[in-house]
Design an enzyme around this catalytic site. Sequence first.
Site, PDB file in Angstrom:
ATOM      1  N   GLU A  67       0.688  -1.329   0.141  1.00  0.00           N
ATOM      2  CA  GLU A  67       0.047  -0.017  -0.169  1.00  0.00           C
ATOM      3  C   GLU A  67       0.925   1.141  -0.048  1.00  0.00           C
ATOM      4  OE1 GLU A  67      -2.691  -3.032   1.504  1.00  0.00           O
ATOM      5  OE2 GLU A  67      -0.540  -2.494   1.698  1.00  0.00           O
ATOM      6  N   HIS A 135      -9.520  -5.419   9.561  1.00  0.00           N
ATOM      7  CA  HIS A 135     -10.234  -5.317   8.451  1.00  0.00           C
ATOM      8  C   HIS A 135     -11.424  -4.473   8.657  1.00  0.00           C
ATOM      9  CE1 HIS A 135      -7.206  -8.442   7.731  1.00  0.00           C
ATOM     10  NE2 HIS A 135      -7.330  -8.250   6.387  1.00  0.00           N
TER      11      HIS A 135
END
Length: 339
Positions: A67, A135
Site C-alpha cells: 500500500e 479489516h
Amino acid sequence: MSSEAPATHKMFFREAIAKAMREEMRREPRVLVLGQDVGAFGGSYREFDGLFAEFGAARVRDMPVAENATIAIGAGAAAAGFRPLVSITYMDFLMLGFDPLINYAAKLRYKTGGRLCAPLVVKTTAGALGQGVAHSQCLEAWLISVPGLKVVAPSTPADAYGLLKTALRGDGPVVFIDHKRLFPIPGEVPVAETPVPFGEAIVRRAGRDVTIATHGFMTLVALDAAASLAERGISCEVVDLRSLAPLDLDTVAASLRRTRRLVTLEEGQPTCGIGAELAFRLFQRLGAHPHARVGALPAPVSSNPVFERACIPDAARVRDAVLGLLAAPSPAIPEQERP
C-alpha cells in the site's frame, strides 16, 4: 420550463462507482486506476467491473500488496500530470500509505507555493463485516485533521457516483471512503452526468425534535432509528454529512436551530471523532445544546459476529441516545449566532 425530475436508473452502489470511473476515464485519458485486483478481476467488491476490458492494463493496473508503494506511485503520477485513483481494499491498511499521502500529496501545493498539486484520489473501504480487528476500522477522523486533504463518504449510489466524479475532476488529494455494507445496496442514479459538490450536507429525513448527524453506512442506521422513533411520535431530522473535509456546518446548524438537540453517529471511535469535532464547532457557533455522541465501543472490532454487533452502533443505541436527550431540558439557542 419543465418541472420533471431528472431521469434516473437503479443500480447498486458498486455499479455507481464503476459508472463514474467509466465516464471519467472516457472523458479524461489521464485518469488511471491502481490497486490490488482492480484489473481483470474487477476489484475486490466488483466496483471496477468492465474497466480493464475497455481501457486495458495501461490504465487499469494491478498492484502488489504494498500500500505504501502504491499510494506513493499514485502521488508521484499525480504530481507528473496524471489523475490516478488508488484503490486500498481495507481502510486499515491505508495507514501504511500515510507518509506519501500526508507528507507528500497533501503538502505538495504548500511546499511548492501552488506551482504543483497532486490530483490523486485514494478510494478506501471502511467498516465491519465479519473480517476482524485489522479489516474493520473506520479511521476518517484521523484524516480530517490533515491540511490539504479532502475527505468524502457517500451513503447512496447517487452520491457515490457524484462525489467520485467531483473527486476525479478536482486538484486533490481526496480520500473517498465507501463501506463494505453499501456495495450491494441499490438506489437511483442520474442518467445525466451529475457531480456532487464537496462541502454540502443533505437532509435525508426532515424532523423537529432531534438532529441526527452522520455519514456513510451509519446514515442507513440513523434512518432506521428515525423510522422507529416516529412510531412513538418522535420526529428526528437525519443529516447526511457526505463531505467530512470540508464540513458543511451551515446545514447542520440550521437543523439544530429547529430541533435544539443533537446526536452524532459514526461507526468509528467517538473519542476525538467526527461527532466530537462537529459538536464543538456547533457549540462555538450556537452555544450550548444537549448532545450525545454514538460510536463504536472502545474495543477492537471482533470477527465474532456477536461481539461485532455489540461493538458497532445500531438503531437501538441511536434510539436510546435520542430518548435520553428528550428526557433532559433543552435550553433555547440564541437568535444570533456567535462570530
